[in-house]
Scaffold this active site. Structure first.
Site, PDB file in Angstrom:
ATOM      1  N   GLY A 133      47.318  48.559  34.494  1.00 25.19           N
ATOM      2  CA  GLY A 133      46.122  48.850  35.281  1.00 25.19           C
ATOM      3  C   GLY A 133      46.461  49.773  36.438  1.00 25.19           C
ATOM      4  O   GLY A 133      47.500  49.628  37.070  1.00 25.19           O
ATOM      5  N   VAL A 192      58.707  62.236  43.295  1.00 25.04           N
ATOM      6  CA  VAL A 192      58.944  63.652  43.009  1.00 25.04           C
ATOM      7  C   VAL A 192      59.665  64.332  44.171  1.00 25.04           C
ATOM      8  O   VAL A 192      60.684  65.008  43.988  1.00 25.04           O
ATOM      9  CB  VAL A 192      57.611  64.376  42.699  1.00 25.04           C
ATOM     10  CG1 VAL A 192      57.801  65.887  42.663  1.00 25.04           C
ATOM     11  CG2 VAL A 192      57.029  63.855  41.391  1.00 25.04           C
ATOM     12  N   ARG A 213      47.557  51.786  27.522  1.00 26.41           N
ATOM     13  CA  ARG A 213      48.318  50.763  26.813  1.00 26.41           C
ATOM     14  C   ARG A 213      48.985  51.411  25.614  1.00 26.41           C
ATOM     15  O   ARG A 213      48.482  52.352  25.026  1.00 26.41           O
ATOM     16  CB  ARG A 213      47.381  49.653  26.334  1.00 26.41           C
ATOM     17  CG  ARG A 213      46.810  48.861  27.480  1.00 26.41           C
ATOM     18  CD  ARG A 213      46.724  47.385  27.165  1.00 26.41           C
ATOM     19  NE  ARG A 213      46.082  46.724  28.319  1.00 26.41           N
ATOM     20  CZ  ARG A 213      44.750  46.625  28.453  1.00 26.41           C
ATOM     21  NH1 ARG A 213      43.946  47.074  27.510  1.00 26.41           N
ATOM     22  NH2 ARG A 213      44.238  46.059  29.532  1.00 26.41           N
ATOM     23  N   ASP A 230      54.281  43.558  35.785  1.00 25.91           N
ATOM     24  CA  ASP A 230      55.394  42.953  35.045  1.00 25.91           C
ATOM     25  C   ASP A 230      55.373  43.257  33.559  1.00 25.91           C
ATOM     26  O   ASP A 230      56.429  43.316  32.921  1.00 25.91           O
ATOM     27  CB  ASP A 230      55.556  41.450  35.342  1.00 25.91           C
ATOM     28  CG  ASP A 230      54.285  40.670  35.151  1.00 25.91           C
ATOM     29  OD1 ASP A 230      53.317  41.239  34.626  1.00 25.91           O
ATOM     30  OD2 ASP A 230      54.270  39.482  35.505  1.00 25.91           O
ATOM     31  N   SER A 253      54.717  46.143  32.349  1.00 26.82           N
ATOM     32  CA  SER A 253      55.400  47.443  32.284  1.00 26.82           C
ATOM     33  C   SER A 253      56.909  47.266  32.443  1.00 26.82           C
ATOM     34  O   SER A 253      57.694  47.981  31.821  1.00 26.82           O
ATOM     35  CB  SER A 253      54.887  48.361  33.395  1.00 26.82           C
ATOM     36  OG  SER A 253      53.476  48.331  33.454  1.00 26.82           O
ATOM     37  N   THR A 265      50.109  47.263  41.476  1.00 29.97           N
ATOM     38  CA  THR A 265      49.010  46.480  40.903  1.00 29.97           C
ATOM     39  C   THR A 265      48.191  45.912  42.048  1.00 29.97           C
ATOM     40  O   THR A 265      48.748  45.475  43.050  1.00 29.97           O
ATOM     41  CB  THR A 265      49.516  45.322  40.008  1.00 29.97           C
ATOM     42  OG1 THR A 265      48.455  44.362  39.856  1.00 29.97           O
ATOM     43  CG2 THR A 265      50.700  44.604  40.612  1.00 29.97           C
ATOM     44  N   ILE A 266      46.884  45.929  41.902  1.00 25.35           N
ATOM     45  CA  ILE A 266      46.050  45.428  42.997  1.00 25.35           C
ATOM     46  C   ILE A 266      46.171  43.911  43.167  1.00 25.35           C
ATOM     47  O   ILE A 266      45.819  43.380  44.210  1.00 25.35           O
ATOM     48  CB  ILE A 266      44.558  45.797  42.821  1.00 25.35           C
ATOM     49  CG1 ILE A 266      43.958  45.166  41.561  1.00 25.35           C
ATOM     50  CG2 ILE A 266      44.360  47.304  42.813  1.00 25.35           C
ATOM     51  CD1 ILE A 266      42.439  45.253  41.507  1.00 25.35           C
ATOM     52  N   ASP A 267      46.662  43.217  42.135  1.00 27.42           N
ATOM     53  CA  ASP A 267      46.631  41.747  42.150  1.00 27.42           C
ATOM     54  C   ASP A 267      47.679  41.097  43.048  1.00 27.42           C
ATOM     55  O   ASP A 267      47.573  39.921  43.376  1.00 27.42           O
ATOM     56  CB  ASP A 267      46.800  41.209  40.731  1.00 27.42           C
ATOM     57  CG  ASP A 267      45.597  41.509  39.858  1.00 27.42           C
ATOM     58  OD1 ASP A 267      44.490  41.636  40.412  1.00 27.42           O
ATOM     59  OD2 ASP A 267      45.760  41.639  38.637  1.00 27.42           O
ATOM     60  N   ASP A 309      50.495  39.995  42.363  1.00 22.16           N
ATOM     61  CA  ASP A 309      51.145  38.831  41.759  1.00 22.16           C
ATOM     62  C   ASP A 309      52.506  39.185  41.160  1.00 22.16           C
ATOM     63  O   ASP A 309      52.798  38.864  40.013  1.00 22.16           O
ATOM     64  CB  ASP A 309      50.238  38.217  40.686  1.00 22.16           C
ATOM     65  CG  ASP A 309      49.835  39.222  39.625  1.00 22.16           C
ATOM     66  OD1 ASP A 309      50.037  40.444  39.839  1.00 22.16           O
ATOM     67  OD2 ASP A 309      49.334  38.803  38.573  1.00 22.16           O
ATOM     68  N   GLY A 319      41.317  39.283  40.002  1.00 23.06           N
ATOM     69  CA  GLY A 319      42.408  38.311  40.057  1.00 23.06           C
ATOM     70  C   GLY A 319      42.329  37.371  38.869  1.00 23.06           C
ATOM     71  O   GLY A 319      41.821  36.269  39.003  1.00 23.06           O
ATOM     72  N   ARG A 320      42.828  37.815  37.715  1.00 26.05           N
ATOM     73  CA  ARG A 320      42.717  36.992  36.515  1.00 26.05           C
ATOM     74  C   ARG A 320      43.664  35.793  36.606  1.00 26.05           C
ATOM     75  O   ARG A 320      43.313  34.694  36.233  1.00 26.05           O
ATOM     76  CB  ARG A 320      43.052  37.862  35.293  1.00 26.05           C
ATOM     77  CG  ARG A 320      42.286  37.420  34.069  1.00 26.05           C
ATOM     78  CD  ARG A 320      42.251  38.495  32.999  1.00 26.05           C
ATOM     79  NE  ARG A 320      41.397  39.619  33.382  1.00 26.05           N
ATOM     80  CZ  ARG A 320      41.293  40.752  32.693  1.00 26.05           C
ATOM     81  NH1 ARG A 320      42.017  40.938  31.615  1.00 26.05           N
ATOM     82  NH2 ARG A 320      40.479  41.712  33.094  1.00 26.05           N
ATOM     83  N   GLY A 335      35.051  35.724  56.549  1.00 23.32           N
ATOM     84  CA  GLY A 335      34.526  34.479  57.114  1.00 23.32           C
ATOM     85  C   GLY A 335      33.755  33.667  56.087  1.00 23.32           C
ATOM     86  O   GLY A 335      32.719  33.070  56.406  1.00 23.32           O
ATOM     87  N   GLU A 379      32.604  30.761  53.403  1.00 20.69           N
ATOM     88  CA  GLU A 379      32.526  29.300  53.492  1.00 20.69           C
ATOM     89  C   GLU A 379      33.619  28.649  52.648  1.00 20.69           C
ATOM     90  O   GLU A 379      34.158  27.602  52.990  1.00 20.69           O
ATOM     91  CB  GLU A 379      31.145  28.831  52.994  1.00 20.69           C
ATOM     92  CG  GLU A 379      30.097  28.768  54.090  1.00 20.69           C
ATOM     93  CD  GLU A 379      29.914  30.076  54.839  1.00 20.69           C
ATOM     94  OE1 GLU A 379      29.844  31.146  54.200  1.00 20.69           O
ATOM     95  OE2 GLU A 379      29.880  30.049  56.085  1.00 20.69           O
ATOM     96  N   GLN A 406      36.978  47.827  42.695  1.00 19.27           N
ATOM     97  CA  GLN A 406      38.143  47.341  43.444  1.00 19.27           C
ATOM     98  C   GLN A 406      39.445  48.043  43.044  1.00 19.27           C
ATOM     99  O   GLN A 406      40.439  47.960  43.746  1.00 19.27           O
ATOM    100  CB  GLN A 406      38.308  45.827  43.223  1.00 19.27           C
ATOM    101  CG  GLN A 406      37.180  45.010  43.803  1.00 19.27           C
ATOM    102  CD  GLN A 406      37.184  43.571  43.286  1.00 19.27           C
ATOM    103  OE1 GLN A 406      37.904  42.730  43.782  1.00 19.27           O
ATOM    104  NE2 GLN A 406      36.385  43.297  42.268  1.00 19.27           N
TER     105      GLN A 406
END
Lengths: 327, 327, 327, 327
Positions: free
Chosen positions: B14, B27, B75, B106, B108, B129-131, B133, B174-175, B189, B191, B258
């Site tokens: 991704g 580069v 992919r 990971d 990759s 990666t945006i996640d 993780d 966020g899978r 903020g 809840e 996102q």
């Protein structure tokens, strides 16, 4: 009708960025003309409940840049009844409020009309809705901001679409009207746009995409208005995906973020102009009209007209999408 | 292993904002160290296809601020086979590329490990990666930007939530991990926050909302990670809505926006540091490692470790949401 | 010292984005721990004047995303005198406020220290300044936002620089420290950066620009910290322009916009953490410390230490600018 | 004049956001009509130098959202001479370019007119300048974006102004015209606006500020156009500060960032419309005209008219600032 001394203001229906700028303009121009201004909280229901507070000049300081509405908005089933409107009129009388400014869409203006007819209270409307689907004004407050918000989101989506050569179906707001969808499509260089005003021919769309989108080397964006007859972005994407399993398709529904955010400069200026114009109109003994802007001039449109008529999409803009997406 | 003269760089998995800043850093630091840099277009599949082009310093001018990846990503099922990786190695040999920098997650890095084992090609990974993780680095490239993008969207949603006293369930990416959800919840903020790492107890959530959200006078936001076990924002919203029909509930799924957008300053600096660090590592005869940042220091983490281990959420941050949402 | 029941909070010195998020966290965690929270308006001068108001949980709703400070800030010459501080202590006693949280920079903490010494009032500090020049914390509240604001402005300037092949000298905030300048330079891919910590050698800069900027085919950006010894962007630009009349030079001073705006996600989370940590520290009988964040952990730093020591620039980041600007 | 087969396009004068969207529209509509499109790099000087390249449809992919101009812009003293223009005409002949689209301001159109008169080459102009000071069109490309950029900067400044009860004098672009200043003033709720079109009476301004700005409890913003007769923001601030030493005054000059950045939705749509309209006009055998937009309709304005006439500020908008700043 005697001279107006106290003006009430409320926001009604779906909120739109710029409503606060309009509230500020109503309050400050009311004061400028020697009146007192009263904020009615929670739309017509708040009026029935008597949720009313005097607003002074400093109460509307520093709100011109805020999204949402400090007066809140709500639906009122009670106001749709004669009894409800009688209660509302009584509350206005109790607070000695002589006239009302209603910021909202045509549903709100229909309610206002009944209040005027049954209780002879002068009401002037200000067009506030992101959908831009109000007859009698070139632009409604919130439309320009919503388009910019959607455009910025689609710009981001294009980054990732382009990185993966994907085809995105992006759904924007517009249950009955394609104004947002059309401008967003042009501004983001979309391949195609689907709007409620025009019956979508999926086969046509497929032919078009076959020429324009190559999953091996390019990405694509199709903008779909919420109210498109073909059933929204998910349905359209599914149909196209069935015909073209080789396409790498994704769907994104932009949703409620389009309603919020700091208003654009355009919407702030428009809201300021219309807020002053609404109070001007009341000072000039007007009632039962919406103030709007047509060809840069302030106009007065009878509520009856703006409720009964509808505004069409510009066919030249629809044509632009086709000319400019050619590859 | 002789001295490295030509370094290839690719983006895989991704896409994430800041990947272009990392490409630029690879580069330019390669050139700084007297090497030539080669861009491999379309991830591992592009490598197999030989979609390779020399990148000079000016080719990466003016990309530090762009979202997406100029090298594209894709992919590759072929790279998962030994034959595919043999072709990839042959293409590297053909272009006399001595070493590889892989920007991705990971999945990759697992592919990279096999390439190293089977063909003895030095590969250094950059966490993109945006996640967030990935074990072995405090931050991954793209995470800070994705959080900011989501926060800005939720800020807009709060405007309209507040205008109507609504309760919004907002789904963020966020899978498998709740990093984005947790930071977004604190920063807006919210809840409550629902993350994949913790089993969601809907009854608990309902009790909490009963104290915290009053549809008559307040609005509320619940942030739901895509991979939450209770089934995503729509499912959670439906369950809460059944128990509380008086709630005015809406759902918004922020989706692919996102992944895009101009990277934040943090991600640009991080990507610049890690891009240089990756080339540094190759110059120091490293292979089969990911470069990361821990406590402000560049670290080298064996691919094996970053693939096998996982990073946990900060429990103190989870606690913060509860302390700060009290009303 | 008995148990703390009432906690006062004030903002002091230059304002910074995220101060409101910190105020919210102080108020809500104070309430969470069973205390009452009091807002002191207008910094130390407001304390002397007794401009104090109880803050309940809902008073800090919907401020986490706002720039500026709802408590306002001001300089107080009176607080620098023993009499002033005695008045301040008397006002705290009058309102039965047992402890104070001060959000600001080292000037504010010096004042706090005297108040503690002379009147034995527990004070905990929260680092709030865009300049990031506080010893004992990796980041100060507002720094990340200010850097992002400056980066977005420089991105825009690069568009026009690039259209005309111009060389821009852009001045960013930082009277005594180059933290903002350094990060902005890396994040915008600047040709060079001038910071107060390092004596600027104009001849060096000229040599560097000769290699890197060609007015016939490229543009260039030099980031200059306000407090650079060579005299700010205008002076540096003038000297370079005298040596190179063929350069197409422009200057832009970003100015006070760097202090405002909605805080970044990072600053909101940091402010939330530090706000809670400050109240935690008071609950744990701490006084005369600043709470900070080091390597992701909350730390307590004696006021004395943070006032007397200073934090240096990361030399590796300075080096990055050089490696990455090579063309 | 035979049928047009090859259309050249260039950008000239100061760059403006949306120029890329206009270039894209010119190229794609030229191709749509069966012509070839040629990009001329570096304005008129680039034309003289023969810096010309064919642009295909994909060459203008993904530029609609970019600030600046991919064709770059430059001043050309050579083009002001008859010899220079003869060389330019020769280059056009050499590349068999039959017609030209010039995106720029009135200086650029004056040059175009001479080229038309001396060499009978059809030229159509597109109004591209952030200043909006072109007769014959309601809006110029870049104006809406520049206003939004300035408004966002002033919003940030208001945060810090408000935290310290300061009075800011903010200088925006506009050497000869107050269009930007006026809209920015309304949209930011400024106390006052100073524009080149109206002689500034400092005493009046002082009286006004005395009523409206109280350094003890409020902040204030005065928007000053660059070309204001009283001498710009620094001079005005100094005079006001001398009369009122108790004011806490700051100055900020927004500068060149107003020229850059991703264009607003409005500017992208306008640029798309005008780009297509310019090619349409050439197809319809027009020359020596600017295409503009008036009351939502595309109009053709002879170069002569747009050069000789000027557009005035809307006096009602000037009045709005006064009505709405009352406190």
């Amino acid at each position: 009708m005697g001279k107006i001394k106290r003006i009430g203001v409320l926001t009604s229906g779906g909120d739109a960025p710029g409503m606060n700028a309009a509230i500020r303009a109503v309050v400050r121009s009311a004061i400028f003309y020697g009146c007192e201004a009263y904020g009615i909280y929670g739309g017509y229901q708040g009026l029935i409940n008597g949720d009313i507070k005097r607003l002074r000049s400093q109460d509307v300081s520093n709100i011109i840049q805020r999204g949402g509405t400090i007066l809140k908005s709500a639906r009122s089933t009670e106001f749709r009844t004669e009894e409800g409107r009688a209660k509302a009129a009584a509350k206005l009388a109790e607070h000695k409020i002589d006239a009302l400014v209603v910021i909202g869409g045509d549903g709100s203006f229909s309610g206002a009309r009944l209040l005027i007819q049954e209780h002879d209270i002068p009401v002037v409307g200000i067009p506030g809705t992101i959908d831009n689907d109000l007859y009698g004004t070139d632009s409604t407050i919130g439309y320009d901001t919503a388009v910019n918000t959607a455009v910025e989101a689609v710009d981001k989506i294009k980054d990732t679409a382009s990185a993966h050569n994907r085809l995105f179906f992006v759904e924007v707001m517009g249950r009955d009207a394609g104004f947002i969808a059309l401008r967003v499509a042009i501004a983001t260089g979309a391949e195609a746009v689907l709007v409620p005003e025009i019956d979508t021919d999926i086969t046509d769309l497929e032919h078009f995409l076959e020429k324009d989108y190559d999953p091996k080397q390019s990405s694509g964006i199709v903008i779909v208005a919420e109210g498109d007859k073909a059933g929204g972005a998910y349905n359209v994407a599914q149909k196209v995906g069935e015909a073209h399993p080789e396409y790498d398709i994704r769907v994104s529904v932009l949703g409620h973020m389009q309603r919020g955010g700091s208003p654009s400069a355009f919407d702030r200026v428009l809201a300021s102009q219309l807020g002053v114009a609404a109070v001007d109109a009341l000072m000039d003994d007007q009632k039962s009209i919406m103030v709007g802007i047509m060809n840069k001039e302030i106009v007065h449109v009878p509520f009856n007209k703006t409720i009964k008529n509808s505004k069409g999409l510009n066919p030249e803009l629809l044509n632009l999408v086709k000319i400019l997406s050619n590859r």
